[in-house]
Design an enzyme around this catalytic site. Structure first.
Site, PDB file in Angstrom:
ATOM      1  N   ARG A   1      32.207  14.560  37.080  1.00  0.00           N
ATOM      2  CA  ARG A   1      32.237  13.190  36.548  1.00  0.00           C
ATOM      3  C   ARG A   1      31.390  12.256  37.421  1.00  0.00           C
ATOM      4  O   ARG A   1      31.891  11.410  38.154  1.00  0.00           O
ATOM      5  CB  ARG A   1      33.679  12.701  36.453  1.00  0.00           C
ATOM      6  CG  ARG A   1      34.569  13.583  35.576  1.00  0.00           C
ATOM      7  CD  ARG A   1      34.065  13.634  34.141  1.00  0.00           C
ATOM      8  NE  ARG A   1      34.972  14.321  33.249  1.00  0.00           N
ATOM      9  CZ  ARG A   1      34.755  15.522  32.725  1.00  0.00           C
ATOM     10  NH1 ARG A   1      33.640  16.186  33.006  1.00  0.00           N
ATOM     11  NH2 ARG A   1      35.619  16.068  31.899  1.00  0.00           N
TER      12      ARG A   1
ATOM     13  N   GLY B   1      29.447   9.798  36.685  1.00  0.00           N
ATOM     14  CA  GLY B   1      29.500   8.366  36.385  1.00  0.00           C
ATOM     15  C   GLY B   1      30.616   7.675  37.133  1.00  0.00           C
ATOM     16  O   GLY B   1      30.439   6.587  37.700  1.00  0.00           O
ATOM     17  N   ASP B   2      31.783   8.304  37.160  1.00  0.00           N
ATOM     18  CA  ASP B   2      32.910   7.752  37.911  1.00  0.00           C
ATOM     19  C   ASP B   2      32.630   7.760  39.408  1.00  0.00           C
ATOM     20  O   ASP B   2      32.940   6.801  40.131  1.00  0.00           O
ATOM     21  CB  ASP B   2      34.173   8.562  37.634  1.00  0.00           C
ATOM     22  CG  ASP B   2      34.756   8.296  36.254  1.00  0.00           C
ATOM     23  OD1 ASP B   2      34.375   7.282  35.635  1.00  0.00           O
ATOM     24  OD2 ASP B   2      35.586   9.096  35.801  1.00  0.00           O
ATOM     25  N   LEU B   3      32.049   8.855  39.889  1.00  0.00           N
ATOM     26  CA  LEU B   3      31.852   9.001  41.333  1.00  0.00           C
ATOM     27  C   LEU B   3      30.766   8.064  41.854  1.00  0.00           C
ATOM     28  O   LEU B   3      30.851   7.587  42.988  1.00  0.00           O
ATOM     29  CB  LEU B   3      31.517  10.454  41.667  1.00  0.00           C
ATOM     30  CG  LEU B   3      32.610  11.467  41.303  1.00  0.00           C
ATOM     31  CD1 LEU B   3      32.181  12.875  41.684  1.00  0.00           C
ATOM     32  CD2 LEU B   3      33.930  11.124  41.981  1.00  0.00           C
TER      33      LEU B   3
ATOM     34  N   ALA C   1      32.446   4.825  42.409  1.00  0.00           N
ATOM     35  CA  ALA C   1      33.318   4.918  43.574  1.00  0.00           C
ATOM     36  C   ALA C   1      32.525   4.809  44.867  1.00  0.00           C
ATOM     37  O   ALA C   1      32.941   4.135  45.817  1.00  0.00           O
ATOM     38  CB  ALA C   1      34.097   6.236  43.538  1.00  0.00           C
TER      39      ALA C   1
END
Length: 371
Positions: free
Chosen positions: A164, A166-168, A171
């Site tokens: 993932r 995009g999430d990372l 973050a």
């Protein structure tokens, strides 16, 4: 705690209240916690972080943190949270824009309670703009980012990554922004992190240069000699002969066994890229002619830029390089985790505290506030 926070870290002693859930926010705060911050996970007493249903991932994302269970929809829970805010340096949240305001816990309230507090809001699209209130998940953010505008395969087909990213990406930007703010001049502020903008910033490095090309495949990002190939026994390896010197060494060393490689036609990077389909087809035939062990010995012997392609999680743990560098460790309950992936010369112990049970530290922290 089984080990002390790193005394050399600027984050040691900084207190972060983490209201976020699932992946992006907890990953951001896990990096802060690994590097010494006192991260207090503030969870709803009715179940806590939904990611608790996936213990291995939850434990990795929430190590070195403490947990308090507070119902922020009640006056008692809200008051307890604001008392914690007075002791904190930052709050991290991942609700949709306006959610904290509806709880009367928005930036204005938090700033009034603690003027030096940093509020980091990590959302799909940011706090403003036409998409701000839209629901979304990682695939939506990737779709908007330009990720699929950058070709990665010879056939040009878009492929969704399993990781993932995009999430990372969001973050990582949140953790970097928080670190800068927490080690700055002590001024309180609201940090607005958009997951979509974070991954778009990464993708734009490759997508925007394609504006001048009618056919993105003509830009040279896809190359026939930088790919994954299958050996005679069905195993996979990656080859990345980007520089001319590596290609020349490969084709001259293998010329006896594979006469079709004995040509200067592809010795220049531009020529190999222009003929990427032919080069790729040639290498597919070549690698399919010998088994993996033969290629392992031969490619290593000529110092080629190659590597095995690991297709099973167990392969990660067996890899001799990551084993030698002690990247993985088995934690309490048998959960295997990667350490913080940087080696600090001053020393650093990643695994100091296991992920907390829901509300495990509520009583201790509330009592500290009363003291």
């Amino acid at each position: 705690m089984t080990a002390a926070s790193p005394p050399w870290s600027a984050l040691t002693g900084k207190r972060v209240l983490d209201l976020s859930r699932l992946l992006p926010g907890p990953y951001a705060t896990s990096m802060l916690a690994d590097l010494g911050a006192d991260v207090i996970k503030v969870e709803d007493p009715a179940g806590g972080d939904p990611l608790r249903v996936a213990p291995p991932l939850f434990e990795t994302l929430n190590r070195n943190k403490r947990s308090v269970a507070l119902d922020l929809r009640t006056g008692r829970g809200r008051d307890a949270f604001l008392r914690l805010v007075r002791t904190a340096d930052a709050v991290v949240e991942s609700f949709r824009p306006g959610a904290l305001d509806r709880l009367d816990l928005g930036f204005d309230t938090l700033h009034e309670t603690n003027p030096r507090l940093v509020l980091c809001s990590l959302t799909g699209y940011g706090q403003t703009g036409p998409y701000a209130a839209k629901p979304g998940h990682e695939l939506n953010f990737l779709g908007l980012s330009g990720f699929f505008a950058v070709p990665g395969r010879l056939d040009g087909a878009p492929t969704r990554p399993g990781v993932r990213i995009g999430d990372l990406a969001g973050a990582m930007h949140a953790a970097l922004a928080l670190t800068a703010a927490l080690t700055g001049n002590g001024e309180g502020q609201h940090i607005d992190v958009s997951l979509t903008e974070s991954i778009t910033a990464w993708c734009s490095l490759f997508a925007l240069p394609l504006l001048e090309f009618k056919n993105p495949m003509a830009a040279g990002l896809v190359q026939g000699d930088n790919d994954v190939f299958t050996t005679a026994d069905g195993r996979l390896l990656s080859l990345a002969t980007f520089e001319d010197k590596f290609w020349h060494c490969l084709r001259t060393d293998l010329a006896v066994e594979f006469p079709e490689l004995d040509t200067p036609a592809y010795d220049r990077r531009a020529d190999r890229t222009a003929a990427k389909e032919q080069v790729h087809a040639l290498l597919v035939r070549v690698f399919a002619a010998r088994d993996y062990d033969w290629w392992h010995q031969r490619l290593t012997g000529i110092d080629a830029p190659w590597a095995p392609v690991l297709t099973h999680p167990a392969d990660l743990l067996a890899d001799p390089h990551v084993t030698a560098r002690n990247l993985f460790d088995s934690q309490e309950g048998g959960t295997t985790q990667a350490r913080f992936p940087v080696v600090f010369g001053a020393g650093h112990e990643t695994f100091r505290l296991p992920a907390p049970a829901l509300g495990e530290h509520t009583q201790d922290l509330i009592e500290d506030l009363r003291a």
